[in-house]
Design a protein around this motif. Structure first.
Motif, mmCIF file in Angstrom:
data_model
loop_
_atom_site.group_PDB
_atom_site.id
_atom_site.type_symbol
_atom_site.label_atom_id
_atom_site.label_comp_id
_atom_site.label_asym_id
_atom_site.label_seq_id
_atom_site.Cartn_x
_atom_site.Cartn_y
_atom_site.Cartn_z
ATOM 1 N N GLY A 666 7.366 -53.315 -45.889
ATOM 2 C CA GLY A 666 8.334 -52.236 -45.699
ATOM 3 C C GLY A 666 8.708 -52.057 -44.250
ATOM 4 N N GLY A 667 7.776 -52.389 -43.359
ATOM 5 C CA GLY A 667 8.063 -52.272 -41.936
ATOM 6 C C GLY A 667 9.193 -53.174 -41.485
ATOM 7 N N GLU A 668 9.397 -54.315 -42.170
ATOM 8 C CA GLU A 668 10.493 -55.210 -41.804
ATOM 9 C C GLU A 668 11.847 -54.521 -41.973
ATOM 10 N N LEU A 669 12.010 -53.825 -43.108
ATOM 11 C CA LEU A 669 13.266 -53.099 -43.324
ATOM 12 C C LEU A 669 13.406 -51.953 -42.336
ATOM 13 N N MET A 670 12.299 -51.256 -42.044
ATOM 14 C CA MET A 670 12.353 -50.152 -41.106
ATOM 15 C C MET A 670 12.757 -50.628 -39.706
ATOM 16 N N ARG A 671 12.232 -51.760 -39.304
ATOM 17 C CA ARG A 671 12.578 -52.290 -37.984
ATOM 18 C C ARG A 671 14.067 -52.634 -37.912
ATOM 19 N N GLN A 672 14.573 -53.293 -38.949
ATOM 20 C CA GLN A 672 15.999 -53.629 -38.963
ATOM 21 C C GLN A 672 16.856 -52.374 -38.914
ATOM 22 N N ALA A 673 16.488 -51.391 -39.739
ATOM 23 C CA ALA A 673 17.279 -50.162 -39.806
ATOM 24 C C ALA A 673 17.252 -49.417 -38.472
ATOM 25 N N CYS A 674 16.072 -49.355 -37.853
ATOM 26 C CA CYS A 674 15.968 -48.629 -36.585
ATOM 27 C C CYS A 674 16.759 -49.336 -35.480
ATOM 28 N N CYS A 675 16.684 -50.661 -35.421
ATOM 29 C CA CYS A 675 17.481 -51.382 -34.425
ATOM 30 C C CYS A 675 18.970 -51.157 -34.647
ATOM 31 N N HIS A 676 19.385 -51.177 -35.908
ATOM 32 C CA HIS A 676 20.789 -50.918 -36.227
ATOM 33 C C HIS A 676 21.174 -49.503 -35.800
ATOM 34 N N CYS A 677 20.304 -48.549 -36.073
ATOM 35 C CA CYS A 677 20.569 -47.154 -35.715
ATOM 36 C C CYS A 677 20.615 -46.988 -34.197
ATOM 37 N N ILE A 678 19.674 -47.626 -33.491
ATOM 38 C CA ILE A 678 19.650 -47.540 -32.024
ATOM 39 C C ILE A 678 20.951 -48.089 -31.450
ATOM 40 N N ALA A 679 21.412 -49.218 -31.983
ATOM 41 C CA ALA A 679 22.672 -49.801 -31.501
ATOM 42 C C ALA A 679 23.826 -48.826 -31.704
ATOM 43 N N ALA A 680 23.875 -48.199 -32.873
ATOM 44 C CA ALA A 680 24.954 -47.252 -33.153
ATOM 45 C C ALA A 680 24.868 -46.030 -32.247
ATOM 46 N N LEU A 681 23.647 -45.521 -32.026
ATOM 47 C CA LEU A 681 23.480 -44.350 -31.151
ATOM 48 C C LEU A 681 23.879 -44.681 -29.723
ATOM 49 N N ALA A 682 23.556 -45.897 -29.275
ATOM 50 C CA ALA A 682 23.951 -46.295 -27.923
ATOM 51 C C ALA A 682 25.472 -46.388 -27.810
ATOM 52 N N GLN A 683 26.115 -46.938 -28.843
ATOM 53 C CA GLN A 683 27.573 -46.998 -28.842
ATOM 54 C C GLN A 683 28.183 -45.602 -28.858
ATOM 55 N N ALA A 684 27.499 -44.692 -29.540
ATOM 56 C CA ALA A 684 27.994 -43.318 -29.637
ATOM 57 C C ALA A 684 27.664 -42.495 -28.406
ATOM 58 N N ALA A 685 26.946 -43.083 -27.441
ATOM 59 C CA ALA A 685 26.541 -42.371 -26.216
ATOM 60 C C ALA A 685 25.761 -41.114 -26.557
ATOM 61 N N ALA A 686 24.802 -41.238 -27.455
ATOM 62 C CA ALA A 686 23.947 -40.098 -27.813
ATOM 63 C C ALA A 686 23.262 -39.574 -26.550
ATOM 64 N N PRO A 687 23.151 -38.252 -26.407
ATOM 65 C CA PRO A 687 22.696 -37.649 -25.132
ATOM 66 C C PRO A 687 21.196 -37.771 -24.895
ATOM 67 N N TYR A 688 20.734 -39.023 -24.768
ATOM 68 C CA TYR A 688 19.299 -39.241 -24.534
ATOM 69 C C TYR A 688 19.057 -39.931 -23.193
ATOM 70 N N HIS A 689 20.011 -39.860 -22.277
ATOM 71 C CA HIS A 689 19.895 -40.532 -20.988
ATOM 72 C C HIS A 689 18.718 -39.987 -20.208
ATOM 73 N N GLY A 690 17.883 -40.883 -19.716
ATOM 74 C CA GLY A 690 16.742 -40.487 -18.911
ATOM 75 C C GLY A 690 15.571 -39.967 -19.712
ATOM 76 N N HIS A 691 15.693 -39.950 -21.031
ATOM 77 C CA HIS A 691 14.599 -39.428 -21.860
ATOM 78 C C HIS A 691 13.599 -40.538 -22.168
ATOM 79 N N GLU A 692 12.359 -40.139 -22.389
ATOM 80 C CA GLU A 692 11.306 -41.117 -22.666
ATOM 81 C C GLU A 692 11.515 -41.853 -23.987
ATOM 82 N N THR A 693 12.392 -41.304 -24.827
ATOM 83 C CA THR A 693 12.646 -41.991 -26.096
ATOM 84 C C THR A 693 13.278 -43.360 -25.869
#
Length: 1198
Positions: A666-693
């Motif tokens: 199940g972790g394989e699907l979670m990793r793919q989904a999270c990477c996809h989500c991270i890419a989308a959030l970065a494109q959306a300029a989600a306000p996490y600049h400078g955060h430890e996340t």
């Protein structure tokens, strides 16, 4: 046994023919008539089978339009029957004629063809006698029996008492003896005999029985006896060998066609018989199918035929009334009136039992059984009083329980469709029926144990919705129109199965046409029609967003995606649903931001892997869509996202890691989904600049880059540059104690270091990080350009520890190419371009082999793509970098790949080669550029697109276009490059590998193309000599190189035997043959490979034709093989030497007076004897051939 309806009227090999391929008439009529006339000439010859296949080929074109045969059936059948009735015709000819007739019946259908058959009284005895002479067990003549049974079924309808045809009265004492059977008894015996058969004749017998046993003169004498015979024959269904489907089919057919009053006396016994057989639980589908058919027909005999007065009007039948608003014509509508006497009819208990049995069969595992049961429910409901029919409808609605299986939902939907179609579903029950259909349209489950996963239920629900449109008028459907419209359009856009999407579109169309109550019906219909909803991606990403622009459908479509498709059991559907959500979000951003997004965030807490995966994908896509959408006031829609949601999304990765949900499968699907989500959030300029996340995201991406699953690495490679671009671009941002620039330096050092990893996981690390580094943004690469380029170049090198890591070298080549594309040439990689091109050219020579085969091909293909990309960039930015030396190496290297043995690599090289020739702007310094354009004309080559946007463009349909995968298309062109010195060496090297291979088709096209070209050079001896010298150079340069020396022996054997180089072999000044012999000896020195030795024997034998010193030395080598330790080598050497002397004995150095004696010794000696016995014989042969006797090497003494 295959059913008549399915086998006769359909052929599995016949493709679906669309309207564009529709035929206009039976154009082959004259051909078919000639074939029928010709059958009497070929019926007993092998030509009959070919003619029969030709008839089948003609007729199968008409499976989709069989009515085109109707105007010609009379003439066709008349010819058939003339041959059959001709007393002079031999039996074989009649059987052949029946075979031809069967093909006509198979296409047009027996119910139509049987009406064209003659049915005079005189035909009865003819057909009956013919049938009685047939052997029911003859497997060759079953078509004859089949046609005769169908013919008899139309004859037995003659309106005369059959006893008139007998030569005696039925009551005479000897009327029933075996010598004097009545016509009726003979036909009954035929029915019984063939009902027991195991072929298609059994179903034809059922059709015959349904016509014969219901006759007024037959039913009184034999109907009851036939039923008793059938019951006695099937008193127990446990023994499968004693089950006769034809008998059951005959019982069902008789019950269908017989009159109710005639069948009523037998109905109770038959019902008791069927009930006791417990057919519902039987494992055989045909038993259950015929059981349902028999039961429903029994039920109908207890109810008088009538059109119940209470049935609902069928509504408007005129589309003109619906669309034009005109007044309905007379007969278009019917008034509903309930007779006060309608409920006076008493319902026998047997009917209730029958209805119960049919309702149980609606849950059956087989579709055909459920369908038959649904039709039975509709037929019986049409004869019941209003209250009883309402109870039946309520019983059907109980099938739509959540805990019921998909089969029950499917059967229930089909039953609702049948009830609605007949007007038996009252308007008061319509609401419940629509709710059930809508629920069925959203029913989707994983396919377990071979189930359909709800597909059948959704398909039948569309059928029910279609039936509602035809059965009810607009006023009755108005309260449910929006609900039904949204359910159908959601299914048409988002269903997993193409048949369900198209069925929903058809049902939607029917509703729009019949009552016009669906919002924006015509506009939606033209968008989501039968064709456009076919491709799944198009339905999700093009059609659904267009439909969502209509406000009535927007929220229901979004809800359908979020509630059903985002958590679908199929991973591909979840990914598509997230993308569709992204497309639809701009039409209703407030709802998505305030309702949908919180719902998706809550779903990430689910214990269901599918739900979590889909929710994470959906979160990324919706936030990205909201960031790109604008509100009415001009603000970005992502301002509607609450801070709590942003915090929850930010902490998503840490929460999943804390719950250890990145582990396991199940972790394989979670990793793919999270990477996809991270890419989308970065494109959306989600306000996490400078955060430890961001550190957590980078750690996850790095883990995914080193994952062994390629799909996970691809997602990480996509996400990493987006994170860098969004969160590490601003140097003032702080991440812990490091600013963004220091963070970038730290990360780049780590990534480049991983490119040199040689550990256990080194292969995967190199693959992931090579692609990731190549994908980084320009501002990052420029800062570390030298390190990045050098690390990637080093990664492309073959070392002892990384010998088998071809995938890593392939990805390093791709990474290098992407770096060049990102940074550019001028003011970019210009000063490294020489090193990069050299590295790619080195990769063009990689031929690593492991248990998977030639894995180096992956590297070579990537290298060719990279070289094309760099040459194109240089042509635009810095043409002077495409120097003559570089272009010569590139073009010759790619030409070599275009003639080697792997089809895929050859095709790729061919496309790259021609793309370089015809690049725009032109690439300079290509050797013999004009000649290449003549060899590869622009209108005959498929050019590789210069931009990614062009890759989906349709290719030319010109029949002259080169098919690069086929050596017959490519080899004749590339061998012409042998004329040009810049290409000659590499092309010869490639041809040696292809021409010496074992693949028959490749060798055939390679050698044919080469020999044809060489034959044209016989008048140009200097060119032919240059090519032969090049072959020798390839041989000398690759001594002990297994990849070349393996096939070169076969290549030389075929070349020398072809006669293509005969001018060179005949030239006394040529050293070609001697050089072949010299390097052959060098290759064999110290070799113990028996297969190489055997191949060398063939070459040595071919050298005998040269004569002189070459022949003597070749014979000297061959006689050594005659006493080789391996007996198989000795035998082969003797046999091939004998064959060579037979062919070239006159040209050889063997004295002509000794030639016959040499060949006699070779032929008569047993070369598998002990070597000590063979050595004197071998030495005698040496003396006869004037060859020096071989001397056994003495082992050095210690």
């Amino acid at each position: 046994m295959v059913g008549l309806e399915t086998d006769i009227n359909r052929d599995d090999e016949c493709d679906n023919i669309g309207l564009g391929c529709a035929l206009e008439h039976f154009s082959e009529f004259e051909d078919v008539m000639n074939m029928i006339d010709n059958v009497k000439n070929i019926y007993n010859t092998p030509a009959l089978e070919a003619e029969y296949d030709k008839l089948y080929t003609i007729l199968k074109q008409y499976y989709e339009q069989p009515h085109l045969l109707d105007p010609y059936l009379d003439k066709i059948l008349a010819k058939f029957l003339a041959l059959i009735k001709d007393k002079e015709s031999p039996m074989e000819l009649k059987h052949a004629t029946f075979n031809y007739m069967y093909q006509i019946i198979r296409v047009r259908g027996y119910k139509v063809v049987v009406r064209y058959l003659p049915h005079e009284v005189s035909d009865l005895l003819t057909v009956l006698q013919f049938l009685e002479t047939q052997d029911p067990n003859d497997k060759e003549t079953w078509r004859s029996r089949f046609v005769l049974l169908l013919w008899l079924s139309i004859i037995v309808i003659i309106p005369f008492h059959m006893s008139r045809l007998d030569g005696f009265a039925p009551g005479q004492p000897d009327a029933g003896t075996s010598k004097k059977l009545t016509i009726m008894e003979r036909i009954l015996n035929i029915c019984k005999t063939y009902a027991l058969s195991k072929d298609v004749c059994a179903e034809a017998t059922a059709f015959l029985a349904s016509k014969f046993l219901v006759r007024s003169d037959v039913k009184e004498l034999y109907l009851g006896a036939f039923f008793d015979w059938a019951r006695d024959l099937h008193s127990n269904l446990d023994d499968e060998k004693k089950i006769h489907y034809g008998v059951l089919a005959a019982v069902a057919a008789v019950l269908k066609h017989g009159k109710g009053e005639d069948l009523l006396p037998f109905a109770p016994k038959l019902l008791d018989w069927v009930t006791k057989l417990n057919y519902k639980q039987h494992k055989l589908m045909l038993i259950r199918k015929y059981g349902v058919k028999i039961v429903q027909r029994i039920g109908l005999t207890f109810l008088r035929p009538r059109v119940v007065s209470w049935r609902y009007t069928r509504g408007s039948r005129s589309l003109a009334v619906t669309l034009g608003g005109t007044t309905a014509a007379a007969g278009d509508t019917e008034s509903m009136a309930i007779s006060p006497d309608d409920d006076d009819q008493d319902i026998p208990q047997e009917v209730e039992d029958v209805v119960e049995l049919l309702l149980c069969s609606l849950r059956d595992d087989d579709t055909v059984v459920r369908w038959s049961a649904a039709k039975g429910v509709g037929r019986i409901g049409a004869r019941l009083p209003v209250l009883a029919a309402a109870d039946v409808c309520e019983s059907v609605l109980t099938l739509f329980e959540p805990n019921e299986r998909e089969t029950a939902w499917h059967g229930g939907c089909m039953a609702l469709a049948e009830l609605a179609r007949r007007g038996l579903l009252s308007p008061q029950q319509l609401g419940s029926a629509v709710s059930a259909v809508v629920a069925a349209l959203s029913r989707d489950e994983p396919r377990l144990a071979g189930g359909g996963g709800g597909r059948a239920a959704r398909d039948s629900a569309c059928h029910a919705a279609w039936a509602f449109a035809r059965a009810y008028d607009a006023n009755e459907l108005a309260p449910y129109a929006n609900t039904l419209a949204n359910a159908l359009i959601a299914t048409a856009c988002f269903d997993r199965e193409i048949n369900c999407r198209r069925a929903a579109s058809a049902a939607y169309q029917e509703n729009v046409g019949r009552h016009g109550m669906f919002p924006h019906g015509i506009d939606i219909l033209t968008t989501a029609d039968f064709q456009t909803v076919g491709p799944r991606n198009n339905a999700y990403l093009v059609i659904a967003p267009q439909v969502a622009t209509y406000s009535e459908y927007t929220q229901p479509l979004i809800d359908h995606l979020v509630d059903l498709k985002v958590e679908h059991w199929d991973c591909a559907i979840r990914e598509l649903a997230a993308k569709a959500l992204n497309k639809i979000t701009p039409t209703l951003p407030e709802y998505v931001a305030t309702v949908v997004l919180p719902k998706l965030v809550n779903k990430t807490e689910s214990i269901d892997l599918n739900v979590r995966h889909g929710a994470i994908l959906g979160i990324g896509e919706t936030i990205l869509a909201l960031s790109q959408a604008k509100l009415v006031d001009g603000k970005n829609a992502d301002t509607l996202i609450s801070p709590e949601i942003l915090i929850s999304v930010r902490e998503l990765v840490s929460r999943l890691r804390a719950r250890q949900q990145f582990r396991g499968l199940g972790g394989e699907l979670m990793r793919q989904a999270c990477c996809h989500c991270i890419a989308a959030l970065a494109q959306a300029a989600a306000p996490y600049h400078g955060h430890e996340t961001i550190d957590e995201w980078l750690n996850l991406i790095e883990e995914c880059l080193s994952h062994e699953v390629q799909a996970i690495r691809e997602k990480a490679i996509h996400a990493l540059p987006l994170v860098f671009d969004q969160y590490l671009r601003d140097d003032n941002l702080m991440y812990g104690e490091l600013n963004a620039k220091q963070k970038r330096m730290q990360l780049m050092d780590k990534y480049c270091e991983q490119l040199t990893n040689t550990g256990v996981n080194g292969l995967v690390l190199r693959m992931g990080y090579a692609r990731a580094v190549g994908a980084l943004p320009k501002f990052v690469l420029i800062e570390h350009l030298q390190t990045v380029v050098q690390s990637l170049i080093d990664c492309t090198k073959v070392t002892e520890s990384t010998l088998k890591w071809a995938e890593a070298r392939r990805d390093a080549v791709i990474g290098l190419t992407e770096v060049c594309q990102t940074i550019g040439i001028v003011n970019g990689v210009e000063k490294y371009i020489g090193e990069i091109v050299d590295a790619l050219l080195d990769c063009l020579q990689e031929y690593t082999v492991d248990m998977r085969g030639d894995i180096g091909a992956w590297v070579r293909e990537a290298s060719m793509t990279g070289l094309l990309s760099i040459c194109r960039q240089c042509a635009v930015e810095a043409p002077y970098l495409n120097t003559a030396d570089i272009m010569r190496e590139i073009m010759s290297g790619i030409a070599q790949q275009a003639v080697e043995k792997i089809d895929r690599t050859r095709a790729h090289a061919g496309r790259i080669f021609t793309s370089l020739i015809y690049n725009d702007p032109p690439i300079t310094n290509i050797p013999h550029h004009d000649a290449l354009k003549r060899i590869f004309p622009s209108d005959e080559v498929e050019l590789k697109p210069q931009t990614n946007e062009d890759e989906n463009e349709a290719t030319s349909e010109n029949s002259n276009v080169v098919l690069w995968l086929f050596p017959g298309h490519t080899m004749p062109r590339f061998v012409q490059l042998l004329r040009y010195p810049a290409y000659r060496y590499n092309v010869v090297k490639g041809l040696v590998v292809s021409g010496g291979e074992l693949t028959e088709s490749l060798v055939k096209h390679t050698t044919q193309s080469l020999y044809t070209y060489l034959n044209t050079l016989h008048s140009d001896k200097d060119m032919l000599k240059s090519i032969c010298d090049t072959i020798i150079k390839v041989f000398s340069d690759n001594i002990h190189v297994r990849r070349i020396t393996g096939p070169i022996f076969n290549f030389l054997d075929r070349l020398l035997s072809s006669g293509s180089v005969s001018p060179i072999l005949e030239d006394p000044e040529s050293t070609f043959a001697m050089d072949v012999l010299k390097y052959l000896k060098l290759e064999l020195r110290g070799a113990k490979n028996i297969y190489k030795l055997l191949d060398s024997i063939n070459v040595l034998c071919q050298l005998i034709q040269v004569g002189g010193t070459v022949c003597s030395q070749a014979l000297g080598q061959l006689v050594i093989c005659l006493c080789y330790a391996d007996r198989y080598v000795r035998r082969c050497a003797a046999a091939r030497l004998y064959e060579a002397l037979t062919l070239y004995g006159d040209e050889s150095s063997v004295p002509s007076e000794n030639l016959d004696q040499v060949m006699t010794v070779l032929a008569e000696t047993d070369w598998e004897k002990d070597v000590s016995e063979l050595r004197p014989i071998r030495n005698e042969l040496c003396d006869l051939m004037n060859v020096k006797r071989p001397v056994l090497k003495q082992k050095p003494t210690s």
